[in-house]
Structures are given as structure tokens and as C-alpha cells.
Design a protein around this motif. Structure first.
Motif: not given
Length: 164
Positions: A37-61
Motif C-alpha cells: 500500500s502506498a499509504h499503509r506500507t510506504p517503506d515496503e512499496a518504495g523499497e520494492f520499486a527502488a530495487n526492482a531493476r536490480k532484482n530482474g524486473f523490466g516493468a511494474i504494474i
């Protein structure tokens, strides 16, 4: 092949998101699904996004309803393509989510599909990946042909029923 990250703001969005999951499965595109959640788990959402490229993602829905800040919050933390799915809610039929998802400031883009348009979100990811993947591009072409055949079959059935 890179994988697609699928993030939803609540597990209540899963029936919508499953259309993206099924589309990616049908096309042979790997993915991961998460609830952040952008509001309830902003740290986890942000960390997922910030590390997405490094973790092998090419796009995010990113799928969310009501305030629908998730796609924008994800996009703020990555330069990967982010495709937002505004989800229909009981209050404003998803128009609130649509406007929240589509009205991003310059420099932080979110590609936005129709309200509950999860299959198209997955197809946009596939088209992005197909720029570099000829086999995937061929599967997309084949899907288009099959989709057209389905429409023409429905046309024939309706024509036979009503046009004598």
C-alpha cells in the motif's frame, strides 16, 4: 527475460489483477505479485520499486482504487516503466482512481490503462519486452490473429441468428 512486478494496494484488487496475471502466463512472461500500500506500507512499496531493476524486473504494474497513489509512489522510486491500473470502487465507479493514476507530474510518468484494464496493462508490458524479444513479438502477433478470429466467429454466429 525480465519479469513483471505486479503490485496491488489491497488483496481486494486481486480479481482485477488476475486478468494481468493470466495474460502474462499465456504469453510466457515471468512475474511476481505483491500487496503493498502506498499509504499503509510506504517503506515496503518504495523499497520494492527502488530495487526492482536490480532484482530482474523490466516493468511494474500497479493496481489501486480510490486515492490510487500506488502507481505514482512506485514510479517515484524507479525509472522502469510503470503501468497503472485504476480499480473500480463503490464510491465513484473508479473515476477517482483513474484521475489519481493518470494525473502524474512531469518527470514521473505512469502509463495508465482503463478502469479495471488489467489485461491491457499486461499487454503493454509484453509489447515493451517484445521490442528486444522476437519470440515474444511473434506470440503477440499470434494473439492478435486469434483475437480477430474470435470476433469474426462471434460475427458469424450473430449474423446467422439475426440475418437469416
Amino acid at each position: 527475460m525480465k519479469k513483471v512486478g505486479i503490485v496491488m494496494g489491497s488483496d481486494s484488487d486481486l480479481p482485477i489483477v488476475e486478468k494481468a496475471i493470466n495474460t502474462l502466463k499465456d504469453l510466457g512472461i515471468p512475474f511476481e505479485v505483491h500487496v503493498y500500500s502506498a499509504h499503509r506500507t510506504p517503506d515496503e512499496a518504495g523499497e520494492f520499486a527502488a530495487n526492482a531493476r536490480k532484482n530482474g524486473f523490466g516493468a511494474i504494474i500497479a493496481a489501486a482504487g480510490m486515492a490510487a497513489h500506488l502507481a505514482g509512489a512506485i514510479a517515484a522510486r524507479t525509472t522502469l516503466p510503470v503501468i497503472g491500473i485504476p480499480c473500480k470502487s463503490t464510491n465513484l465507479d473508479g473515476v477517482d482512481a483513474l484521475l489519481s493514476t493518470v494525473q502524474m507530474p512531469t518527470g514521473i510518468p505512469v502509463a495508465t490503462v482503463a478502469i479495471n484494464g488489467a489485461a491491457n496493462a499486461a499487454l503493454i508490458c509484453a509489447q515493451i519486452f517484445a521490442v528486444e524479444d522476437e519470440a515474444l513479438a511473434k506470440r503477440l502477433d499470434e494473439k492478435r490473429v486469434l483475437d480477430a478470429k474470435k470476433v469474426l466467429q462471434k460475427d458469424a454466429e450473430i449474423a446467422q441468428r439475426y440475418n437469416g
